[in-house]
Design a protein around this motif. Structure first.
Motif, PDB file in Angstrom:
ATOM      1  N   LEU A 393      -6.790 -16.647  -2.688  1.00  0.00           N
ATOM      2  CA  LEU A 393      -5.670 -15.786  -2.283  1.00  0.00           C
ATOM      3  C   LEU A 393      -4.654 -16.542  -1.434  1.00  0.00           C
ATOM      4  CD1 LEU A 393      -7.580 -12.447  -1.500  1.00  0.00           C
ATOM      5  CD2 LEU A 393      -6.533 -13.192  -3.650  1.00  0.00           C
ATOM      6  N   CYS A 395      -0.835 -17.408  -0.362  1.00  0.00           N
ATOM      7  CA  CYS A 395       0.284 -16.476  -0.171  1.00  0.00           C
ATOM      8  C   CYS A 395       1.257 -16.504  -1.351  1.00  0.00           C
ATOM      9  CB  CYS A 395       1.005 -16.790   1.137  1.00  0.00           C
ATOM     10  SG  CYS A 395       0.063 -16.295   2.604  1.00  0.00           S
ATOM     11  N   SER A 413      -3.768 -15.537   2.515  1.00  0.00           N
ATOM     12  CA  SER A 413      -3.663 -14.125   2.838  1.00  0.00           C
ATOM     13  C   SER A 413      -4.719 -13.753   3.868  1.00  0.00           C
ATOM     14  CB  SER A 413      -3.880 -13.293   1.573  1.00  0.00           C
ATOM     15  OG  SER A 413      -4.212 -11.969   1.880  1.00  0.00           O
ATOM     16  N   SER A 414      -4.434 -12.735   4.658  1.00  0.00           N
ATOM     17  CA  SER A 414      -5.378 -12.335   5.697  1.00  0.00           C
ATOM     18  C   SER A 414      -6.694 -11.819   5.137  1.00  0.00           C
ATOM     19  CB  SER A 414      -4.757 -11.266   6.600  1.00  0.00           C
ATOM     20  OG  SER A 414      -4.460 -10.105   5.843  1.00  0.00           O
ATOM     21  N   SER A 416      -8.205 -13.430   2.578  1.00  0.00           N
ATOM     22  CA  SER A 416      -8.758 -14.532   1.807  1.00  0.00           C
ATOM     23  C   SER A 416     -10.246 -14.721   2.099  1.00  0.00           C
ATOM     24  CB  SER A 416      -8.020 -15.834   2.135  1.00  0.00           C
ATOM     25  OG  SER A 416      -8.708 -16.958   1.608  1.00  0.00           O
ATOM     26  N   VAL A 438      -3.979 -18.536   7.939  1.00  0.00           N
ATOM     27  CA  VAL A 438      -3.299 -17.333   7.462  1.00  0.00           C
ATOM     28  C   VAL A 438      -1.788 -17.522   7.511  1.00  0.00           C
ATOM     29  CG1 VAL A 438      -2.754 -14.945   8.096  1.00  0.00           C
ATOM     30  CG2 VAL A 438      -5.109 -15.689   8.027  1.00  0.00           C
ATOM     31  N   CYS A 440       0.176 -14.854   5.589  1.00  0.00           N
ATOM     32  CA  CYS A 440       0.739 -13.589   5.124  1.00  0.00           C
ATOM     33  C   CYS A 440      -0.326 -12.506   5.235  1.00  0.00           C
ATOM     34  CB  CYS A 440       1.224 -13.713   3.669  1.00  0.00           C
ATOM     35  SG  CYS A 440      -0.057 -14.239   2.502  1.00  0.00           S
ATOM     36  N   VAL A 442      -2.393  -9.028   3.712  1.00  0.00           N
ATOM     37  CA  VAL A 442      -3.215  -8.897   2.514  1.00  0.00           C
ATOM     38  C   VAL A 442      -2.384  -9.170   1.273  1.00  0.00           C
ATOM     39  CG1 VAL A 442      -4.613  -7.319   1.156  1.00  0.00           C
ATOM     40  CG2 VAL A 442      -4.752  -7.280   3.635  1.00  0.00           C
ATOM     41  N   THR A 443      -2.867 -10.039   0.384  1.00  0.00           N
ATOM     42  CA  THR A 443      -2.122 -10.487  -0.781  1.00  0.00           C
ATOM     43  C   THR A 443      -1.669  -9.333  -1.645  1.00  0.00           C
ATOM     44  OG1 THR A 443      -3.397 -12.514  -0.817  1.00  0.00           O
ATOM     45  CG2 THR A 443      -2.211 -11.953  -2.814  1.00  0.00           C
TER      46      THR A 443
END
Length: 549
Positions: A393, A395, A413-414, A416, A438, A440, A442-443
């Motif tokens: 995941l 960004c 992503s947060s 991931s 991190v 970004c 949640v993707t």
């Protein structure tokens, strides 16, 4: 008024004699400054010739060319050559090479600091040639320099440690002058040379027949290293056989490559980013590189290579007349690559082994605590503990078919699985997997409310949130569902879970949870960006918010 010398940061300058006694009591008498241009030092070489070991030649801003400002030599003396206004304003445009140290024995106490060398040229080392000497080079720029054979910008051959720090080598080239071979479009380094905080960009090697190597740099011999460097947009090829060039970014065998960004390079046949025989690669991003035959990210032509806490993504192997394998990594005969806490994902190879191809004789790849798409692994592979076989995941990684390119955001992503606390198998010993934290939320999830009726939950969060007050998180199931398990956590910007707000069954209907800005031990957390992550009914939702003092 009588004049003497005063101290400038690290050096001397003219001051009234009233201060001389105090200064001379604390400073070495030999630390003399010779100003250029001045009478009797109208040129840089005139200042260098007159200087004694320990002296400083201080050069005013301007553009220097012609006799006395070309093929500059220190004459075996440990002198400091310092620009008064930095490289942007102090330019040497030589008739020939910029600097020459040839079997002259200068040590690291000889310093070149704050110059641009532009349009230098020579058989080897167009900007600077250094043979059997080890001067320190700081905060310099070598641009549009060229060499017939080796080291368009810089060529060094030394048996003692040498350091090049804070320098830029750009748009230089080696080969292409009716020569069979070019090595090191930007730099050719033989021996224990350390590059720190350097940018190597837009350099090129071109050869008429035999494969050239090292578009950005060619590094050979024990003790070489790169730390905190950017290697981008370099290339190497042979026009008649485009797949022959090797090592678009770096070629050779540096001992370590640490915290470097190696992107957008073109390696012709092998090693778009790196062509190496052995090395330890630590906390590096290797992305968007292109090769025709093998190893767009890394080509390992034998020996042991360790890839630790690094990200290798969106590299492409395609278009050659031979193997076209190993989009991320290719392992040659007898080689072994050890991938530890690293990500190999989203690479492409036209003929297989998208992520890694251990196709050489007795070659192997070993994975520990790493995220890898096993469908893209070809050849002998050994999987240890803690590996992750799902999307990391990123960004905004960008597709591999755009290589060579500098584009792509490979932060995580947060949500991931490569972040601490998010390992899908709960294997916490891995810590952060990959080189980047991190970047970004949640993707793929927007920051505002969503109208997708199929979503399991929504989050309603005040933003920003002031420390000392209460943050209320409201979870609203969007459908009538039976009770489902809810996991609700607060993460910091690095992805670390700092507080578990709830874990258990959630019946249908709204439910609110509060957070007072503390961790799981009740300690206040620092101001900054945080993320709320909710896992419910097979779905994941996330929102970011700002915690202010």
């Amino acid at each position: 008024m009588e004049e003497t010398r005063r101290l400038i940061p690290g050096y001397w300058k003219i001051v009234p004699a009233l201060a001389a006694v105090a200064l001379l009591s604390i400073l070495p008498a030999q630390a003399t400054v010779l100003d250029v241009p001045s009478d009797p030092y109208p040129t840089i070489q005139a200042g260098l010739d007159a200087a004694q070991p320990g002296d400083t030649v201080l050069v005013a801003a301007g553009t220097y060319h012609g006799e006395g400002n070309s093929n500059l030599e220190f004459g075996g003396k440990d002198i400091v050559l310092l620009s008064e206004s930095g490289a942007e304003q102090t330019v040497i445009e030589p008739e020939g090479r910029g600097f020459t140290f040839y079997e002259s024995g200068e040590t690291s106490a000889a310093v070149i600091d704050g110059f641009t060398v532009r349009y230098g040229y020579g058989q080897e080392g167009g900007g600077m040639l250094c043979e059997d000497a080890s001067p320190t080079v700081r905060d310099c720029v070598f641009e549009m320099c060229s060499a017939y054979n080796r080291g368009g910008g810089i060529k060094v051959r030394t048996e003692v440690p040498m350091e090049i720090t804070g320098c830029t080598v750009r748009n230089c080239w080696a080969g292409g002058w009716d020569q069979d071979t070019g090595y090191g479009g930007g730099l050719y380094l033989w021996g224990p040379v350390t590059l720190k905080e350097c940018r190597i960009a837009g350099n090129h090697v071109q050869s008429s027949s035999y494969p050239g190597e090292g578009g950005g740099a060619y590094m050979f011999g024990p003790g070489g290293s790169l730390t905190d460097c950017v290697i981008e947009n370099n290339s190497v090829d042979v026009p008649e056989w485009d797949f022959f060039g090797r090592g678009g970014g770096i070629a050779g065998n540096p001992d370590t490559i640490v915290r470097c960004r190696i992107t957008g390079n073109y390696g012709g046949g092998e090693g778009g980013g790196l062509l190496i025989s052995h090395a330890e690669i630590v906390e590096c991003l290797i992305a968007g590189n292109l090769a025709r035959n093998r190893g767009a990210g890394i080509a390992s032509n034998g020996g042991d290579v360790t890839i630790r806490s690094s990200t290798i993504a969106s590299n492409l192997t395609t278009g050659g007349d031979e193997d076209r394998v190993g989009g991320g990594v290719w392992v040659g005969d007898g080689g072994a690559v050890h991938v530890v806490r690293s990500i190999l994902w989203g690479n492409c190879a036209e003929a297989g082994g998208d992520q890694i191809s251990a196709s050489g004789f007795l070659a192997s790849a070993h994975f520990y605590c790493s995220a890898v798409d096993t469908a893209g692994v070809a050849g002998e592979a050994v999987y240890g503990q803690g590996n992750i076989f799902v999307d990391p995941l990123f960004c905004d990684p960008g597709p591999c078919d755009e290589a060579p390119t500098l584009a792509g955001d490979f932060t995580l992503s947060s949500d991931s699985p490569c972040l601490p606390g998010n390992h899908p198998d709960g294997f916490q010993e891995c810590g952060l997997v990959g080189s980047l934290p991190v970047g970004c939320p949640v993707t793929g999830l927007p920051e505002g409310p969503r109208d997708d009726r199929s979503a399991a939950i929504s989050l309603e969060i005040p933003n920003p949130f002031r420390s000392g007050s209460k943050l209320t998180v409201t979870v609203v199931p969007r459908r009538e569902e039976r009770s489902e398990m809810l996991s609700l956590r607060i993460h910091d910007a690095s992805g670390r879970a700092v507080r578990s707000l709830y874990r258990g069954e959630l019946p249908s209907g709204p439910r609110s949870f509060t957070w007072e800005g503390t961790d799981d031990r009740g300690r206040p957390v620092a101001a900054g960006i945080y993320f709320v992550r909710a896992d419910f009914a097979g779905r994941t939702e996330g929102r970011s918010f700002l915690l202010v003092p």
